[in-house]
Design a protein around this motif. Structure first.
Motif, PDB file in Angstrom:
ATOM      1  N   UNK A  55      12.335 -19.671 -22.537  1.00 31.33           N
ATOM      2  CA  UNK A  55      12.782 -18.962 -24.075  1.00 31.33           C
ATOM      3  C   UNK A  55      12.794 -17.738 -23.737  1.00 31.33           C
ATOM      4  N   UNK A  56      11.915 -16.889 -23.072  1.00 30.08           N
ATOM      5  CA  UNK A  56      12.296 -15.260 -23.496  1.00 30.08           C
ATOM      6  C   UNK A  56      13.613 -15.213 -22.130  1.00 30.08           C
ATOM      7  N   UNK A 114       8.471 -23.954  -8.593  1.00 28.90           N
ATOM      8  CA  UNK A 114       6.971 -25.158  -7.573  1.00 28.90           C
ATOM      9  C   UNK A 114       6.130 -26.395  -8.205  1.00 28.90           C
ATOM     10  N   UNK A 115       6.366 -26.597  -9.271  1.00 28.01           N
ATOM     11  CA  UNK A 115       5.946 -28.091  -9.808  1.00 28.01           C
ATOM     12  C   UNK A 115       6.742 -29.303  -9.052  1.00 28.01           C
ATOM     13  N   UNK A 125       4.560 -22.836 -18.534  1.00 23.92           N
ATOM     14  CA  UNK A 125       4.453 -21.208 -17.637  1.00 23.92           C
ATOM     15  C   UNK A 125       6.479 -21.059 -17.785  1.00 23.92           C
ATOM     16  N   UNK A 126       6.689 -22.122 -17.062  1.00 26.43           N
ATOM     17  CA  UNK A 126       8.166 -22.079 -16.961  1.00 26.43           C
ATOM     18  C   UNK A 126       8.897 -22.238 -18.434  1.00 26.43           C
ATOM     19  N   UNK A 176      12.454 -16.511 -13.293  1.00 30.44           N
ATOM     20  CA  UNK A 176      10.799 -16.540 -13.242  1.00 30.44           C
ATOM     21  C   UNK A 176      10.485 -18.270 -13.757  1.00 30.44           C
ATOM     22  N   UNK A 177      11.418 -18.708 -14.621  1.00 26.24           N
ATOM     23  CA  UNK A 177      10.776 -20.281 -14.993  1.00 26.24           C
ATOM     24  C   UNK A 177      11.720 -20.290 -13.846  1.00 26.24           C
ATOM     25  N   UNK A 178      12.770 -20.798 -12.670  1.00 30.83           N
ATOM     26  CA  UNK A 178      13.438 -20.739 -11.658  1.00 30.83           C
ATOM     27  C   UNK A 178      12.237 -21.242 -10.582  1.00 30.83           C
TER      28      UNK A 178
END
Length: 408
Positions: free
Chosen positions: A290-291, A303-304, A284-285, A296-298
């Motif tokens: 890429x989008x 979370x990981x 998802x990240x 949102x990626x951060x």
């Protein structure tokens, strides 16, 4: 030299690295955070005296010493004295201890990384990291003790992966952890990086082919000139004894006693793979990155890293998100300069967007739009005059810089 034993205990840290290995046959070993324990597990999740292992030729018994976080065997919390067999996995705080039969393998205590002091009396002094996991802070239970007012009691953690790469993790330190003067939460270190804990800075040196005799193991350094009389004490090893008195200070290293015990051993269980949910979160990240949805990626990477601070894919992705934020800022500043007709700042910002960035296409498009204006500027600056004038040379250099980037 004591005879090798027939039991061994393999310590796995929170990063999944095999940190230490011990052998024993008849012994009573205390496990805990205190430097006085037989097996030192450096973490706030471990009590000073956490558990006791009692071994004989016939059995191995584990006992919880009223620890805060308890002791479990094969993920079941124990009560009272519990027999442990070869193949069992003991959990003490964030550590997993694998019970094996047979002697330990050759010592795993080698130099994993060297931190070389920068500035003041620390300059050029080398401090070796020999553990797979090393706590850094003011606390005496840390493997790397820095007695400096800018350093928290437990400031950071250095983890060495099995492939030799090193990761530093900020443990919510008041004054933070910095790599090359950039604040980081979790960061993979490279040779030559400038690593700073609060105000105490080091240069990272990855291992080279040097003899063990040329390396140090622990020392105390006085930070002269500080009005508060600050000191830095560094000790790397299973146990650290630090004494600071009115006359001086010393560091003593104590190796854990060799140990042993024997039982038939089933095949070693494989290390658990990353949970599917963690892999899905990383996917998802990547999709968000890429989008160009950087926030949102951060958040997804965060979370990981909260679950697995040394996850190599997450660390790499987190570093890329940081680089893309820099690229986005450069692109936005460049576009603003383009709109204002400021050619030099526009070029200066746009060329900072690196090849392969998700913002590369936009940056190159903006630079192509600049080409007519750059050519017009060069023509005006160089027409009818010597081509050696400052204005002409600058105009040519600006256009050449854009052409070079577009030609990559």
């Amino acid at each position: 030299m004591p005879a090798r034993g027939r039991f061994s205990l393999v310590v796995e840290d929170r990063f999944g690295n095999l940190a230490e290995e011990y052998s024993f046959n008849r012994a009573e070993l205390v496990l805990g955070r205190s430097r006085n324990c037989d097996i030192v597990l450096a973490s706030d999740s471990v009590s000073r005296r956490h558990a006791r292992l009692s071994a004989s030729d016939r059995e191995l018994v584990l006992e919880d010493l009223d620890s805060a976080n308890g002791v479990s065997v094969n993920d079941l919390r124990i009560e009272g004295r519990t027999r442990v067999r070869a193949g069992d996995v003991i959990r003490v705080g964030e550590f997993r201890l694998h019970v094996r039969s047979g002697p330990a393998r050759e010592s795993m205590r080698t130099v994993r990384m060297t931190l070389r002091g920068l500035g003041g009396t620390l300059r050029d002094q080398a401090f070796d990291v020999t553990e797979a996991t090393t706590l850094v802070g003011r606390g005496a239970d840390c493997g790397l003790v820095l007695l400096d007012e800018s350093v928290s009691r437990v400031h950071a953690r250095i983890g060495i992966r099995p492939d030799g790469t090193a990761v530093v993790e900020d443990l919510e330190a008041t004054n933070g952890v910095f790599v090359n003067d950039r604040a980081v939460k979790v960061w993979e270190l490279s040779d030559g990086d400038r690593l700073r804990f609060g105000d105490v800075a080091f240069r990272v040196e990855m291992p080279r082919d040097e003899s063990d005799e040329e390396r140090g193991t622990g020392r105390i350094v006085d930070l002269g000139g500080a009005p508060t009389g600050r000191r830095v004490a560094v000790g790397v090893g299973v146990a650290l004894i630090l004494v600071l008195g009115g006359v001086g200070a010393f560091v003593a290293l104590r190796e854990p006693p060799p140990t042993e015990v024997a039982l038939p051993l089933p095949p070693d269980p494989p290390l658990e793979p990353a949970p599917p949910s963690m892999l899905e979160t990383l996917a998802t990240a990547r999709e968000a990155l890429e989008a160009r949805r950087l926030d949102e990626a951060d958040q997804a990477v965060g979370r990981v890293l909260h679950l697995d601070p040394a996850n190599a894919d997450a660390v790499s992705l987190s570093n890329r998100v940081a680089r893309e934020r820099d690229a986005q800022a450069a692109l936005e500043a460049g576009l603003d300069a383009v709109e204002g007709g400021r050619l030099e700042p526009a070029v200066s910002f746009l060329v900072q967007v690196p090849a392969g960035s998700v913002f590369e296409t936009d940056a190159r498009s903006a630079m192509r739009r600049l080409l007519p204006a750059l050519a017009e500027r060069e023509d005006a600056a160089c027409r009818g005059r010597s081509r050696r004038t400052i204005d002409c040379v600058q105009a040519q250099a600006l256009q050449a810089r854009v052409t070079q980037v577009l030609g990559r």
